[in-house]
Design an enzyme around this catalytic site. Structure first.
Site, mmCIF file in Angstrom:
data_model
loop_
_atom_site.group_PDB
_atom_site.id
_atom_site.type_symbol
_atom_site.label_atom_id
_atom_site.label_comp_id
_atom_site.label_asym_id
_atom_site.label_seq_id
_atom_site.Cartn_x
_atom_site.Cartn_y
_atom_site.Cartn_z
ATOM 1 N N ASP A 290 -4.982 10.128 -12.008
ATOM 2 C CA ASP A 290 -5.397 11.708 -11.932
ATOM 3 C C ASP A 290 -6.604 12.061 -13.213
ATOM 4 O OD1 ASP A 290 -3.532 13.136 -10.116
ATOM 5 O OD2 ASP A 290 -1.788 12.363 -11.518
ATOM 6 N N LYS B 115 -3.809 21.318 -1.534
ATOM 7 C CA LYS B 115 -4.839 20.346 -1.267
ATOM 8 C C LYS B 115 -5.595 20.634 0.088
ATOM 9 C CE LYS B 115 -3.128 17.005 -4.286
ATOM 10 N NZ LYS B 115 -3.603 16.016 -4.923
ATOM 11 N N PRO C 51 -11.805 13.071 -9.461
ATOM 12 C CA PRO C 51 -11.870 13.915 -8.386
ATOM 13 C C PRO C 51 -10.678 13.832 -7.472
ATOM 14 C CG PRO C 51 -13.304 11.963 -8.260
ATOM 15 C CD PRO C 51 -12.980 11.947 -9.591
ATOM 16 N N ASP C 52 -10.316 14.786 -6.673
ATOM 17 C CA ASP C 52 -9.261 14.843 -5.792
ATOM 18 C C ASP C 52 -9.650 14.462 -4.679
ATOM 19 O OD1 ASP C 52 -7.167 15.270 -4.183
ATOM 20 O OD2 ASP C 52 -6.120 16.527 -5.794
ATOM 21 N N ILE C 53 -9.394 13.137 -4.166
ATOM 22 C CA ILE C 53 -10.126 12.629 -2.993
ATOM 23 C C ILE C 53 -9.358 13.390 -1.747
ATOM 24 C CG2 ILE C 53 -10.307 10.720 -1.426
ATOM 25 C CD1 ILE C 53 -9.779 9.247 -4.062
ATOM 26 N N PHE D 185 -0.096 12.361 0.572
ATOM 27 C CA PHE D 185 1.342 11.735 0.291
ATOM 28 C C PHE D 185 1.763 12.604 -0.895
ATOM 29 C CE2 PHE D 185 3.060 8.015 2.622
ATOM 30 C CZ PHE D 185 2.230 7.977 3.557
ATOM 31 N N LYS E 261 2.346 21.310 -2.438
ATOM 32 C CA LYS E 261 1.173 20.356 -2.340
ATOM 33 C C LYS E 261 0.360 20.490 -1.213
ATOM 34 C CE LYS E 261 1.959 16.842 -4.893
ATOM 35 N NZ LYS E 261 2.522 15.849 -5.203
ATOM 36 N N LYS F 104 -16.546 -4.555 -25.130
ATOM 37 C CA LYS F 104 -15.020 -4.579 -25.745
ATOM 38 C C LYS F 104 -14.864 -3.776 -26.714
ATOM 39 C CE LYS F 104 -11.267 -7.821 -26.414
ATOM 40 N NZ LYS F 104 -11.082 -9.031 -27.137
ATOM 41 N N ASN G 202 -1.685 1.931 -12.316
ATOM 42 C CA ASN G 202 -0.366 2.331 -12.154
ATOM 43 C C ASN G 202 0.298 1.275 -11.214
ATOM 44 O OD1 ASN G 202 -0.582 3.156 -9.097
ATOM 45 N ND2 ASN G 202 -1.942 4.479 -10.045
HETATM 46 N N1 CTP Z 1 -4.866 12.118 -4.354
HETATM 47 C C1 CTP Z 1 -5.989 11.956 -4.165
HETATM 48 N N2 CTP Z 1 -7.036 11.975 -5.189
HETATM 49 C C2 CTP Z 1 -6.353 12.173 -6.579
HETATM 50 C C3 CTP Z 1 -5.013 12.697 -6.803
HETATM 51 C C4 CTP Z 1 -4.283 12.364 -5.548
HETATM 52 O O1 CTP Z 1 -6.479 12.035 -3.001
HETATM 53 N N3 CTP Z 1 -7.207 12.305 -7.592
HETATM 54 C C5 CTP Z 1 -3.834 12.298 -3.059
HETATM 55 C C6 CTP Z 1 -3.145 10.747 -3.139
HETATM 56 O O2 CTP Z 1 -3.485 9.955 -2.225
HETATM 57 C C7 CTP Z 1 -1.605 11.661 -2.304
HETATM 58 C C8 CTP Z 1 -1.634 12.951 -2.863
HETATM 59 O O3 CTP Z 1 -3.102 13.259 -3.465
HETATM 60 O O4 CTP Z 1 -1.973 11.504 -0.898
HETATM 61 C C9 CTP Z 1 -0.870 12.974 -3.734
HETATM 62 O O5 CTP Z 1 -0.992 14.118 -4.773
HETATM 63 P P1 CTP Z 1 -0.943 14.311 -6.456
HETATM 64 O O6 CTP Z 1 -1.323 15.520 -6.840
HETATM 65 O O7 CTP Z 1 -1.449 13.105 -7.074
HETATM 66 O O8 CTP Z 1 0.795 14.265 -6.561
HETATM 67 P P2 CTP Z 1 1.715 13.397 -6.769
HETATM 68 O O9 CTP Z 1 1.191 11.933 -7.310
HETATM 69 O O10 CTP Z 1 2.804 13.251 -5.792
HETATM 70 O O11 CTP Z 1 2.347 13.650 -8.188
HETATM 71 P P3 CTP Z 1 2.123 15.118 -8.840
HETATM 72 O O12 CTP Z 1 2.512 16.247 -7.982
HETATM 73 O O13 CTP Z 1 3.416 15.031 -9.800
HETATM 74 O O14 CTP Z 1 0.898 15.095 -9.739
#
Ligand code: CTP
Length: 399
Positions: free
Chosen positions: A277, A343, A305-307, A325, A339, A287, A209
């Site tokens: 995501d 989270k 994974p959501d960090i 963020f 959010k 390749k 991205n």
């Molecule tokens: N984040 C993370 N790990 C992920 C996805 C997101 O740590 N796999 C963290 C990002 O670093 C940020 C926050 O989660 O702090 C953003 O959350 P996200 O759910 O990705 O939201 P957005 O990118 O703002 O977008 P959307 O809600 O539209 O998905």
């Protein structure tokens, strides 16, 4: 932050003098007022006009200018500043400073000042390593003059070694450290994620991205400026590693999570990375090849994974403060508040990333801090200024 600080910049005559123009801009971004003095030799490398336009003020050059004298005496000029910075500092000006010479306005000011002085040397490697220069440096250090750099690297004269001007962000950090010896985060550990993640498809292709990493890197630097021991876990960016920060370079979201876990325990975690995501289910080891007339390959995505959520989960290893963020294009506070709850983090820094706001990749940011006590909109500011303000808030929360 350098808000309200007055910096007097002496630009000496070396090829690196052009970088002082960038330094002026970065200091202004941090809120400083910059006044400049060019040595006679510096005028061979940068024009007074460029320096005056960027610093938005007069450029002082002439020891015996009636105009400068009538507006502000030499001694006054050096004393009205909080810090004098010599960048680039040539072997010649270091020698003149060490000898206490006052042979032109720049050296007169440096001799007349009672304010701290920081020098950023830049010269040919042999000139830097010469015993005369090294003796001058030792003399100046013994007098309490601060040094930043020089760095080692390829030089304009086609040689390699120490002598390159320190990078501009490192000079700014050194200035901040000299002016703000406040270190409320000393002894505290911080993890910051920054940049994009890169999700491989095969050995040569990936999904990524447009995150520049500017905000996350600035936060890492701001926390380090306040004395924290910072681990910056960064996806690939075009940025230099911030000074005074330990940087772990990663690619995928999984690697980023592993690096964050390895950096625990921490007092605070700031997740500023734009983590993908989804990752690719099975990464091809070879390749992917086009088959003549064949269908394009189907790529199956699986959730990453959501960090932020992982670091926010209750448990012994949870940092005391976890900050996420939220990039939103509409209903900023509503979406960011949801959010935060989803989270499990303590704060969300919500920003408007609609095309009109120009946040992604840009240098400024307008954020709203969402915490237990509600939504606090901050004025639009440079990413450095937002980072410094966030670091201050973190220091308050951890104190
Ligand atoms: N984040 C993370 N790990 C992920 C996805 C997101 O740590 N796999 C963290 C990002 O670093 C940020 C926050 O989660 O702090 C953003 O959350 P996200 O759910 O990705 O939201 P957005 O990118 O703002 O977008 P959307 O809600 O539209 O998905």
């Amino acid at each position: 932050m350098l808000a309200g600080k007055k910096i007097f910049l002496v630009i000496a005559g070396g090829i690196a003098a052009y970088k002082s123009l960038e330094l002026i801009r970065r200091l202004q971004d941090r809120g400083a007022t910059v006044r400049c003095c060019l040595t006679a030799n510096a005028r061979e490398f940068v024009t007074p006009m460029a320096v005056s336009a960027l610093s938005q003020g007069p450029v002082y050059m002439d020891q015996f200018s009636l105009k400068d004298e009538s507006e502000m005496g030499h001694i006054e000029l050096s004393r009205q500043s909080d810090l004098l910075v010599v960048a680039p500092a040539t072997a010649n000006i270091l020698a003149r400073m060490a000898a206490g010479m006052a042979d032109e306005l720049a050296t007169t000011l440096l001799l007349a000042t009672d304010k701290p002085v920081l020098v950023a040397p830049a010269m040919n490697v042999r000139m830097w390593l010469h015993a005369a220069t090294q003796a001058n440096v030792a003399t100046l250090k013994a007098r309490g003059i601060g040094f930043v750099g020089p760095e080692e690297g390829a030089m304009a004269c086609n040689e390699f070694g120490p002598g390159r001007l320190a990078e501009v962000p490192d000079i700014v950090s050194a200035i901040e450290t000299m002016l703000n010896p406040r270190r409320p985060l000393a002894g505290k550990r911080a993890i910051v994620t920054s940049g994009p993640t890169v999700e491989p498809i095969d050995p040569v292709r990936f999904i990524a991205n447009r995150s520049s990493g500017k905000q996350g890197h600035a936060i890492a630097r701001a926390l380090a400026d306040l004395g924290a021991a910072v681990t910056l876990v960064s996806g690939p960016t075009a940025l230099d590693d911030p000074a005074g920060v330990s940087v772990v370079h990663v690619e995928s979201a999984r690697d980023m999570l592993a690096a964050c876990r390895a950096a625990l325990p921490a007092d605070v975690a700031v997740c500023a990375a734009a983590v993908a995501d989804w990752g690719v289910d099975t990464v091809a080891t070879q390749k992917l090849k086009k088959e003549p007339g064949g269908a394009p390959p189907a790529i199956r995505l699986v959730p990453n994974p959501d960090i932020l959520a992982t670091l926010s989960a209750p448990g012994n290893a949870r940092p005391r403060l976890v900050v996420g963020f939220a990039a939103e294009t509409e209903k900023l506070v509503e979406h960011a508040t949801a959010k935060r709850a989803r989270k499990g983090c303590d704060w969300i820094v919500a920003n408007d990333v609609s095309a009109a706001a120009g946040t992604f990749g840009g240098d400024s940011n307008q954020v709203t801090l969402i915490s237990e006590s509600g939504a606090d909109p901050w004025p639009a500011a440079s990413k450095e200024a937002v980072a410094a303000r966030l670091a201050d808030r973190i220091a308050e929360a951890l104190s």
